[in-house]
Design a protein around this motif. Structure first.
Motif: not given
Length: 462
Positions: A281-297
């Motif tokens: 896929e040349q156009d490299d379509i972005v299907k989603s944008v996300s971010n997550e955080m893992t907590f020490a406590v």
């Protein structure tokens, strides 16, 4: 299954790496591991599609060793803190000798290799290096699909205009990448499936070639788990039916596979037989944008949870704006301290990149998958549905799908123009002075409660 070899014990080019990984005594004649000592040898003619998979070797750790000469030849681990639920992002080949692997709990890695050099990583630097390498690939062909910060497919099928042999292209890429100070392993085949499996066979600095017509012989002895898309559950289903290798999968009854796996059974059968019509896929379509955080406590208080949600929502909003995207489908994902995962999605009435508008909706969504006192290990926020008509994607997790309510969710700032003005102002400051130049109170609340781990989500590096 991904064979990994330390640099000091890397197999010699031309050795039977694919066969050895498959547990057989000889290498199929259609498979070639080529190195610098064989560059002068004539190559077999190539007819038909030619796909490369370029995989950067231990990329994060390699960049760290490049930037810290004293670390070269020593075990280096990029990842989170061992005492804060951290995980390993990347381990150098010197660390892999001790059994350290990506996605391993940092505490386990620390026990296996206490002498390793640890770093949380420098992700702007990795992104910079990745972009340089992708520029090299795009100079070879416009048909490039970047699948992560350290992997990309290329279509280098010979044409009437350009008859250059695919292996010659792969060799040149390896040389140019190494001139930047890191290395890559490349698989060459007639499909993305073959190229991907071949790229894993000889690391680091490997070049594994599967010539047209030799796909079936190459795949046949390999365990079914070697193929992307066949996980532990599918492997067990196949095993109960006596199917342990890709050769056995290729010979299996197609109707039986379709009954077991639906349309995926047909795809598995096709790929086990060496076929795969998935394009680069040349156009490299972005299907989603996300971010997550893992907590020490683990989080148990709602105030801490809302602070984390607001922080993740702001990061997603900023990435959406930088990509010029607005999404219809908002998602919230949580992981509990027993490692179980729940998620929920909502359709927005209008596409959005405005976290000040959708964050209050996330606060409401969390009530559908969490109750006060339940300890949370991770929180993630995502946006998808960038087409004109949004479609909720089927989730891999236990999803509580909720239809929009008739009740309006009040934005953080009611006036849309004031919201936009504040967002644009903070974006300008961050663009000029960095992401930490402007921070809201909720971002500081969990600032010291993260593990320092990071994932190779391609959306995070473009």
């Amino acid at each position: 299954m991904k064979p990994e070899f330390p640099q000091s014990a890397a197999p010699l080019h031309g050795a039977s790496t694919p066969a050895r990984a498959a547990g057989t005594a000889t290498t199929p004649a259609s498979v070639e591991n080529t190195g610098a000592e064989r560059d002068a040898l004539p190559l077999e003619p190539w007819e038909g599609p030619a796909i490369l998979l370029v995989d950067l070797d231990a990329f994060f750790a390699s960049v760290e060793q490049l930037d810290h000469p004293a670390w070269r030849g020593k075990p280096v681990v990029v990842g989170g803190d061992a005492d804060k639920h951290g995980v390993v992002s990347t381990a150098s080949y010197e660390a892999r000798v001790f059994g350290v692997r990506s996605a391993m709990p940092a505490s386990t890695a620390k026990r296996l290799c206490p002498q390793a050099i640890w770093t949380h990583g420098h992700f702007d630097r990795y992104r910079e290096m990745s972009n340089k390498i992708m520029d090299i690939l795009r100079a070879e062909t416009p048909h490039v699909q970047q699948v992560s910060i350290d992997e990309a497919f290329l279509d280098v099928t010979p044409t009437t205009v350009n008859r250059e042999h695919p292996v010659a292209v792969a060799r040149r890429i390896q040389v140019r990448v190494e001139e930047l100070g890191v290395t890559c392993s490349i698989g060459v085949g007639t499909s993305k499936t073959i190229a991907k499996i071949a790229s894993d066979m000889d690391k680091p600095r490997g070049l594994t070639v599967v010539y047209p017509g030799g796909e079936r012989d190459f795949l046949a002895p390999l365990p079914v788990r070697t193929m992307s898309g066949i996980g532990a559950a599918a492997e067990e289903k196949l095993r109960t039916r006596g199917i342990r290798t890709l050769g056995q999968l290729a010979d299996a009854d197609l109707n039986m596979l379709v009954r077991l796996f639906g349309k995926n059974g047909r795809v598995m059968h096709l790929r086990a037989n060496g076929g795969d019509d998935a394009p680069v896929e040349q156009d490299d379509i972005v299907k989603s944008v996300s971010n997550e955080m893992t907590f020490a406590v683990d989080l148990t208080e709602r105030t801490d949870m809302e602070a984390a949600i607001a922080t993740m929502a702001a990061k997603v909003g900023r990435r959406l704006r930088r990509k010029g995207l607005r999404g219809h489908t908002l998602s919230l994902r949580v992981k509990f301290n027993d490692l179980s995962v729940r998620s929920v999605q909502r359709q927005l009435p209008n596409p959005s990149d405005d976290e000040l508008a959708y964050t209050p909706l996330l606060y409401r969504m969390v009530d559908e998958i969490w109750r006060p006192g339940m300890p949370l290990r991770l929180i993630g926020v995502g946006m998808s549905g960038f087409d004109e008509v949004a479609v909720v994607q089927e989730s891999l997790f236990d999803v509580a799908e909720a239809a929009p309510t008739e009740d309006d969710v009040e934005p953080v700032i009611a006036d849309a123009r004031k919201r936009r003005g504040l967002i644009e102002a903070t974006d300008l400051v961050k663009n000029r002075f960095g992401e930490s130049a402007v921070r809201f109170g909720h971002e500081l609340r969990n600032d010291e409660n993260t593990t320092g781990s990071a994932a190779k989500n391609p959306a995070d590096y473009k």
